[in-house]
Motif scaffolding. Structure first.
Motif, PDB file in Angstrom:
ATOM      1  N   TYR A   6       0.929  -1.236  -0.247  1.00 21.55           N
ATOM      2  CA  TYR A   6       0.111  -0.155   0.084  1.00 21.55           C
ATOM      3  C   TYR A   6       0.750   1.349   0.062  1.00 21.55           C
ATOM      4  O   TYR A   6       1.907   1.271   0.417  1.00 21.55           O
ATOM      5  N   SER A   7       0.274   2.241  -0.332  1.00 25.42           N
ATOM      6  CA  SER A   7       0.972   3.637  -0.217  1.00 25.42           C
ATOM      7  C   SER A   7      -0.112   4.614   0.446  1.00 25.42           C
ATOM      8  O   SER A   7      -1.311   4.603   0.338  1.00 25.42           O
ATOM      9  N   LEU A   8       0.365   5.518   1.340  1.00 28.01           N
ATOM     10  CA  LEU A   8      -0.529   6.197   2.152  1.00 28.01           C
ATOM     11  C   LEU A   8       0.103   7.414   1.989  1.00 28.01           C
ATOM     12  O   LEU A   8       1.414   7.901   2.323  1.00 28.01           O
ATOM     13  N   ARG A   9      -0.571   8.685   2.064  1.00 25.62           N
ATOM     14  CA  ARG A   9      -0.289   9.881   1.982  1.00 25.62           C
ATOM     15  C   ARG A   9      -1.026  10.898   2.899  1.00 25.62           C
ATOM     16  O   ARG A   9      -2.357  10.847   2.804  1.00 25.62           O
ATOM     17  N   ILE A  10      -0.561  11.860   3.802  1.00 22.07           N
ATOM     18  CA  ILE A  10      -1.096  12.886   4.317  1.00 22.07           C
ATOM     19  C   ILE A  10      -0.648  14.069   3.871  1.00 22.07           C
ATOM     20  O   ILE A  10       0.375  14.430   3.826  1.00 22.07           O
ATOM     21  N   GLN A  11      -1.722  15.022   3.988  1.00 20.90           N
ATOM     22  CA  GLN A  11      -1.337  16.569   3.725  1.00 20.90           C
ATOM     23  C   GLN A  11      -2.286  17.449   4.667  1.00 20.90           C
ATOM     24  O   GLN A  11      -3.516  17.231   4.733  1.00 20.90           O
ATOM     25  N   LYS A  12      -1.521  18.220   5.486  1.00 19.44           N
ATOM     26  CA  LYS A  12      -2.247  18.994   6.350  1.00 19.44           C
ATOM     27  C   LYS A  12      -1.835  20.566   5.871  1.00 19.44           C
ATOM     28  O   LYS A  12      -0.882  20.781   5.182  1.00 19.44           O
ATOM     29  N   GLY A  13      -3.065  21.060   5.531  1.00 17.10           N
ATOM     30  CA  GLY A  13      -2.990  22.437   4.721  1.00 17.10           C
ATOM     31  C   GLY A  13      -3.729  22.498   3.429  1.00 17.10           C
ATOM     32  O   GLY A  13      -2.920  22.223   2.534  1.00 17.10           O
ATOM     33  N   ILE A  14      -5.030  21.964   3.298  1.00 17.31           N
ATOM     34  CA  ILE A  14      -5.413  21.632   1.965  1.00 17.31           C
ATOM     35  C   ILE A  14      -6.356  22.833   1.437  1.00 17.31           C
ATOM     36  O   ILE A  14      -6.886  22.751   0.253  1.00 17.31           O
ATOM     37  N   THR A  15      -6.875  23.662   2.190  1.00 17.95           N
ATOM     38  CA  THR A  15      -7.926  24.605   1.824  1.00 17.95           C
ATOM     39  C   THR A  15      -7.228  25.587   1.345  1.00 17.95           C
ATOM     40  O   THR A  15      -6.417  26.468   1.699  1.00 17.95           O
ATOM     41  N   GLY A  16      -7.756  25.921  -0.057  1.00 24.65           N
ATOM     42  CA  GLY A  16      -7.243  27.188  -0.638  1.00 24.65           C
ATOM     43  C   GLY A  16      -8.310  28.251  -1.042  1.00 24.65           C
ATOM     44  O   GLY A  16      -9.425  28.253  -0.215  1.00 24.65           O
ATOM     45  N   GLY A  17      -8.273  28.521  -2.065  1.00 21.32           N
ATOM     46  CA  GLY A  17      -9.403  29.553  -2.702  1.00 21.32           C
ATOM     47  C   GLY A  17      -8.960  30.092  -3.913  1.00 21.32           C
ATOM     48  O   GLY A  17      -8.660  29.302  -4.949  1.00 21.32           O
ATOM     49  N   PHE A  18      -8.643  31.275  -3.834  1.00 20.54           N
ATOM     50  CA  PHE A  18      -7.977  31.920  -5.070  1.00 20.54           C
ATOM     51  C   PHE A  18      -6.420  31.548  -5.176  1.00 20.54           C
ATOM     52  O   PHE A  18      -6.130  31.477  -6.299  1.00 20.54           O
ATOM     53  N   ALA A  19      -5.789  31.323  -4.121  1.00 20.40           N
ATOM     54  CA  ALA A  19      -4.469  30.944  -4.000  1.00 20.40           C
ATOM     55  C   ALA A  19      -4.455  29.514  -3.556  1.00 20.40           C
ATOM     56  O   ALA A  19      -5.127  29.099  -2.934  1.00 20.40           O
TER      57      ALA A  19
END
Length: 152
Positions: A6-19
């Motif tokens: 398996y492969s697992l990835r986490i990302q904290k900080g996913i909310t954007g908008g214009f940027a």
């Protein structure tokens, strides 16, 4: 029991908008085919700094920490199998943790948040999790955090 590979990835900080979003953590955990080892790599952006800083990758071998890690992976796999994702993908942070998880294995492809993050517009997803599902996602994030801590 979690799949062999398996492969697992986490990302904290996913909310954007214009940027686009500004991640504070990106980590990957993999278990290669026919291997008893877990490979963990992480990059973290300390508060107030503009760039992610990588930690040296770590391999957990077939010792007690790997057995403990596999128990957590089994729990995580079971949780993700039951959780919904936003529809359409990337439309909203339905779990409200500004965090995405990607899981890829032969028996499960699961991810929340789009490849470029989420728009941050509440109500733009046709799927909304229950309070129990939000608690389960929070537990999934705790599990991944515990595994990433093994890499430090």
């Amino acid at each position: 029991m979690a799949p062999q590979e398996y492969s697992l990835r986490i990302q904290k900080g996913i909310t954007g908008g214009f940027a686009p979003p500004t991640p504070s953590l990106i980590a990957t955990i993999t278990r290669p085919k026919n291997s008893d080892s877990l490979n963990i790599a992480a990059s973290k952006r300390p508060d107030g700094t503009p760039e992610l800083q990588s930690f040296a990758p770590k391999t957990l071998g077939s010792d007690s920490s790997t057995k403990s890690a596999e128990t957590l992976i089994d729990e995580l796999h079971g949780i993700l199998k039951e959780l919904p994702t936003e529809q359409p993908p990337g439309s909203e942070d339905i779990y409200k943790l500004d965090t995405s998880i990607f899981w890829g294995s032969d028996d499960l492809q699961w991810y929340n948040g789009g490849p470029s993050g989420v728009s941050g517009q509440p109500g733009s997803s046709s799927v909304q999790p229950t309070a129990e599902q939000k608690a389960q996602f929070k537990r999934a994030v705790e599990i991944v955090d515990a595994l990433v801590d093994e890499a430090k």
